[in-house]
Design a protein around this motif. Structure first.
Motif, PDB file in Angstrom:
ATOM      1  N   MET A 189      -2.248   8.106   2.136  1.00 12.63           N
ATOM      2  CA  MET A 189      -1.972   6.809   2.632  1.00 12.63           C
ATOM      3  C   MET A 189      -1.171   5.935   1.357  1.00 12.63           C
ATOM      4  SD  MET A 189      -4.244   4.415   5.189  1.00 12.63           S
ATOM      5  CE  MET A 189      -3.744   3.491   5.846  1.00 12.63           C
ATOM      6  N   PHE A 190      -0.301   5.197   2.135  1.00  9.20           N
ATOM      7  CA  PHE A 190       0.628   4.521   1.162  1.00  9.20           C
ATOM      8  C   PHE A 190       0.008   3.100   0.938  1.00  9.20           C
ATOM      9  CE2 PHE A 190       3.501   7.612   3.412  1.00  9.20           C
ATOM     10  CZ  PHE A 190       4.165   7.870   2.186  1.00  9.20           C
ATOM     11  N   GLU A 191       0.099   2.642  -0.136  1.00 11.60           N
ATOM     12  CA  GLU A 191      -0.137   1.023  -0.566  1.00 11.60           C
ATOM     13  C   GLU A 191       0.893   0.360  -0.610  1.00 11.60           C
ATOM     14  OE1 GLU A 191      -3.013   0.410  -3.452  1.00 11.60           O
ATOM     15  OE2 GLU A 191      -4.058   2.551  -3.333  1.00 11.60           O
ATOM     16  N   TYR A 192       0.993  -0.890  -0.149  1.00 13.81           N
ATOM     17  CA  TYR A 192       2.060  -1.749   0.256  1.00 13.81           C
ATOM     18  C   TYR A 192       1.617  -3.081  -0.383  1.00 13.81           C
ATOM     19  CZ  TYR A 192       4.327   1.711   3.560  1.00 13.81           C
ATOM     20  OH  TYR A 192       4.858   2.544   3.979  1.00 13.81           O
ATOM     21  N   MET A 193       2.778  -3.936  -1.011  1.00 13.46           N
ATOM     22  CA  MET A 193       2.887  -5.279  -1.243  1.00 13.46           C
ATOM     23  C   MET A 193       3.677  -6.024  -0.553  1.00 13.46           C
ATOM     24  SD  MET A 193       4.616  -5.033  -5.009  1.00 13.46           S
ATOM     25  CE  MET A 193       6.023  -4.178  -5.109  1.00 13.46           C
ATOM     26  N   THR A 194       3.191  -7.301  -0.344  1.00  8.04           N
ATOM     27  CA  THR A 194       4.307  -8.332   0.493  1.00  8.04           C
ATOM     28  C   THR A 194       5.307  -8.514  -0.271  1.00  8.04           C
ATOM     29  OG1 THR A 194       3.034 -10.220  -0.322  1.00  8.04           O
ATOM     30  CG2 THR A 194       2.243  -9.259   1.581  1.00  8.04           C
ATOM     31  N   ALA A 195       6.213  -9.156   0.084  1.00  2.00           N
ATOM     32  CA  ALA A 195       7.785  -9.631  -0.448  1.00  2.00           C
ATOM     33  C   ALA A 195       7.409 -10.569  -1.282  1.00  2.00           C
ATOM     34  CB  ALA A 195       8.575 -10.068   0.655  1.00  2.00           C
TER      35      ALA A 195
END
Length: 57
Positions: free
Chosen positions: A1-7
């Motif tokens: 699963m990918f991990e994301y950060m916000t802008a």
């Protein structure tokens, strides 16, 4: 699963403005960035794109 950060998190991490990160996302200059309900999600592993406004000396 990918991990994301916000802008916003990317802007703080790269020491740039939120607006600049949003513009990079819109121009598809950040690989893997996706827009969900007007929120840009950027992979944690994404590299800061080169600023084309600055010339190399």
């Amino acid at each position: 699963m990918f991990e994301y950060m916000t802008a916003q998190e990317a802007a703080e991490k790269w020491n740039v403005s939120l607006r600049w990160v949003q513009r990079l996302c819109k121009e598809n200059r950040i690989e893997g960035a996706i827009n969900i309900n007007r929120v840009w999600l950027i992979p944690i592993t994404a590299e800061k794109p080169i600023d084309r406004r600055k010339k190399k000396s």
